[in-house]
Scaffold this motif. Structure first.
Motif, short mmCIF file in Angstrom:
data_model
loop_
_atom_site.label_atom_id
_atom_site.label_comp_id
_atom_site.label_asym_id
_atom_site.label_seq_id
_atom_site.Cartn_x
_atom_site.Cartn_y
_atom_site.Cartn_z
N GLN A 83 1.24 -0.77 -3.71
CA GLN A 83 0.48 0.01 -2.75
C GLN A 83 1.39 0.84 -1.85
O GLN A 83 2.39 0.34 -1.35
CB GLN A 83 -0.34 -0.91 -1.84
N SER A 143 -1.28 -8.42 -0.66
CA SER A 143 -1.71 -9.21 0.50
C SER A 143 -1.88 -8.36 1.76
O SER A 143 -2.47 -8.80 2.74
CB SER A 143 -0.71 -10.34 0.79
N THR A 145 -3.56 -5.65 3.89
CA THR A 145 -4.88 -5.01 3.97
C THR A 145 -4.95 -4.15 5.23
O THR A 145 -4.12 -4.29 6.14
CB THR A 145 -6.00 -6.07 4.04
N GLN A 146 -5.95 -3.28 5.28
CA GLN A 146 -6.15 -2.47 6.46
C GLN A 146 -6.40 -3.34 7.68
O GLN A 146 -5.90 -3.05 8.78
CB GLN A 146 -7.30 -1.49 6.25
N ASP A 147 -7.15 -4.42 7.51
CA ASP A 147 -7.43 -5.32 8.63
C ASP A 147 -6.16 -5.97 9.16
O ASP A 147 -6.00 -6.14 10.36
CB ASP A 147 -8.43 -6.40 8.22
N ARG A 148 -5.26 -6.33 8.26
CA ARG A 148 -3.99 -6.95 8.67
C ARG A 148 -3.16 -5.97 9.50
O ARG A 148 -2.58 -6.34 10.51
CB ARG A 148 -3.22 -7.41 7.44
#
Length: 184
Positions: A83, A143, A145-148
């Motif tokens: 990514q 692992s 993510t946008q939330d992380r």
């Protein structure tokens, strides 16, 4: 999608490494506690960023454009970082090449937050300053993510930060290096 337009900006500009580093690479060194304006253009940020960093400057639409990128990035030992993570922070004042210590400290603090929160799950490979944006480009594993990322930057308003994740297979990094090298 933010990374696509940013990549187009990168490809459309003929950035060249800064003359401050004769071989284009910055040697990581520890910055003194009272870092001066002299270290402001150090793309390794006084050795805070892992690896050898290059600063490349150009102009786009009459405004300065600055890339700082890791010149020696390689995934060793091999691991899958499919990514491309782009964290874009909107700035109130357009970037015109200024060196404002308070603003730089703010960007450095956010970058430290990101690097700490993402740890070994992401590698910082490039940073862009242009117009009203300051962007960090990471290669990240699944692992991340946008939330992380949003949690790592929790002190910022949602409207100030955009986070995108794209499958990339390191195309961004290799294309950026080719385009910057071509501008020399």
């Amino acid at each position: 999608r933010l990374a696509g337009p940013l990549l187009a900006v990168a490809l459309a500009t003929g950035c060249a490494p800064s003359a401050d580093a004769p071989d284009g690479a910055a040697t990581p060194v520890k910055a003194p506690a009272n870092a001066s304006a002299e270290t402001a253009n150090d793309p390794s940020h006084g050795g805070a960023r892992e690896g050898n960093w290059v600063r490349a400057e150009s102009e786009r639409q009459g405004l300065p454009l600055v890339w700082e990128y890791r010149d020696d990035y390689a995934v060793v030992p091999p691991r899958r970082l499919p990514q491309l993570l782009v964290v874009s922070l909107a700035r109130e004042v357009p970037y015109v090449g200024q060196t404002i210590p308070e603003l730089q400290r703010e960007f450095d603090a956010h970058e430290r937050q990101l690097r700490t929160a993402l740890g070994a799950d992401a590698d910082l490979v490039a940073v862009l300053d242009w117009h009203r944006q300051h962007d960090w480009f990471f290669y990240a594993d699944a692992s991340v993510t946008q939330d992380r990322v949003a949690a790592a930057l929790g002190d910022l308003r949602r409207g100030d930060v955009r986070v995108t994740l794209e499958n990339d297979a390191q195309k961004f990094y290799s294309t950026l290096k080719q385009r910057v090298s071509a501008g020399q």
